[in-house]
Design a protein around this motif. Sequence first.
Motif, PDB file in Angstrom:
ATOM      1  N   ASN A 131     -48.757  15.797  20.500  1.00  0.00           N
ATOM      2  CA  ASN A 131     -47.224  16.808  20.890  1.00  0.00           C
ATOM      3  C   ASN A 131     -47.243  16.163  22.556  1.00  0.00           C
ATOM      4  O   ASN A 131     -46.276  16.174  23.364  1.00  0.00           O
ATOM      5  CB  ASN A 131     -47.728  18.283  20.557  1.00  0.00           C
ATOM      6  CG  ASN A 131     -46.999  18.628  19.513  1.00  0.00           C
ATOM      7  OD1 ASN A 131     -46.463  18.008  18.988  1.00  0.00           O
ATOM      8  ND2 ASN A 131     -47.416  19.876  19.045  1.00  0.00           N
ATOM      9  N   LEU A 161     -48.432  14.158  24.655  1.00  0.00           N
ATOM     10  CA  LEU A 161     -48.060  12.503  24.489  1.00  0.00           C
ATOM     11  C   LEU A 161     -46.491  12.511  24.295  1.00  0.00           C
ATOM     12  O   LEU A 161     -46.204  11.894  25.351  1.00  0.00           O
ATOM     13  CB  LEU A 161     -48.875  12.184  23.532  1.00  0.00           C
ATOM     14  CG  LEU A 161     -49.354  10.780  23.771  1.00  0.00           C
ATOM     15  CD1 LEU A 161     -50.657   9.992  22.774  1.00  0.00           C
ATOM     16  CD2 LEU A 161     -48.201   9.653  22.807  1.00  0.00           C
ATOM     17  N   SER A 162     -46.162  13.014  23.276  1.00  0.00           N
ATOM     18  CA  SER A 162     -44.299  12.899  23.715  1.00  0.00           C
ATOM     19  C   SER A 162     -43.776  13.835  23.977  1.00  0.00           C
ATOM     20  O   SER A 162     -42.734  13.425  24.313  1.00  0.00           O
ATOM     21  CB  SER A 162     -44.447  12.725  21.978  1.00  0.00           C
ATOM     22  OG  SER A 162     -45.073  14.338  21.269  1.00  0.00           O
ATOM     23  N   ALA A 169     -43.397  11.633  27.339  1.00  0.00           N
ATOM     24  CA  ALA A 169     -42.937  10.594  26.614  1.00  0.00           C
ATOM     25  C   ALA A 169     -41.133  11.337  27.405  1.00  0.00           C
ATOM     26  O   ALA A 169     -40.315  10.409  28.222  1.00  0.00           O
ATOM     27  CB  ALA A 169     -42.655   9.673  25.203  1.00  0.00           C
TER      28      ALA A 169
END
Lengths: 94, 122
Positions: free
Chosen positions: A43, A45-46, A49
């Motif tokens: 979570n 990581l995204s 982004a």
Amino acid sequence: MIDKLLLVALALFSISIALSLYRVIRGPSMPDRAIALDTIGVNLLSSIAIVSIVLKTKAYLEAILILGILAFIGTIAFSKYIERGVIVERKSND
Amino acid sequence: MMILTNSVVILFITIGVIFIVVTAIGLVRLPDLYTRAHAASKSATLGVMCILIGVFLHFWLIEDHFNPRILLGILFLFITGPVGGHIMTRSSYIAGVKPWKGTVRDDLGPEIERMKKEQGIQ
């Protein structure tokens, strides 16, 4: 349009991190907590982004790859510890 | 053209967010460790891959910056996500975590007994 959608996505990420944190606190066994921590890493990581789109910068894109590698190494280390009790084995000469 | 690229990016990010929220709901509601690992490894991997494809297309088509690190991140997550789930469930089975009480088949139990007997490990 896309700015509001990205903010909604960040709010949903925080909700899903909170649900995984419930499993980390409540989980009956140790591998439950390890799997929930792995999901929290995914979570984060995204959301990195999405944040890099919101801030219009390219500086955070290395952090995605590094966080993925660190989450995988952490999961492997935890599973070896749960299976055998040691993480790095030594060769015994007897 | 701008509207088309924006809608493709929005489509990928929406699919990824939906899959990640489904992962969290599955982690809370499923009954035992193996079903939870099933939810966490598969749908979280697919959701993150969709989100990273959306971010990659946004930086490539709108800001005109081709970034191969995001592609490497997608490839790495596609390889390591299911491997991490598999190794975690296998080690927790060996460590003695019981499946849910409605489970009807247990094929791994006799196999591990046979392996232990062959190797002489108690």
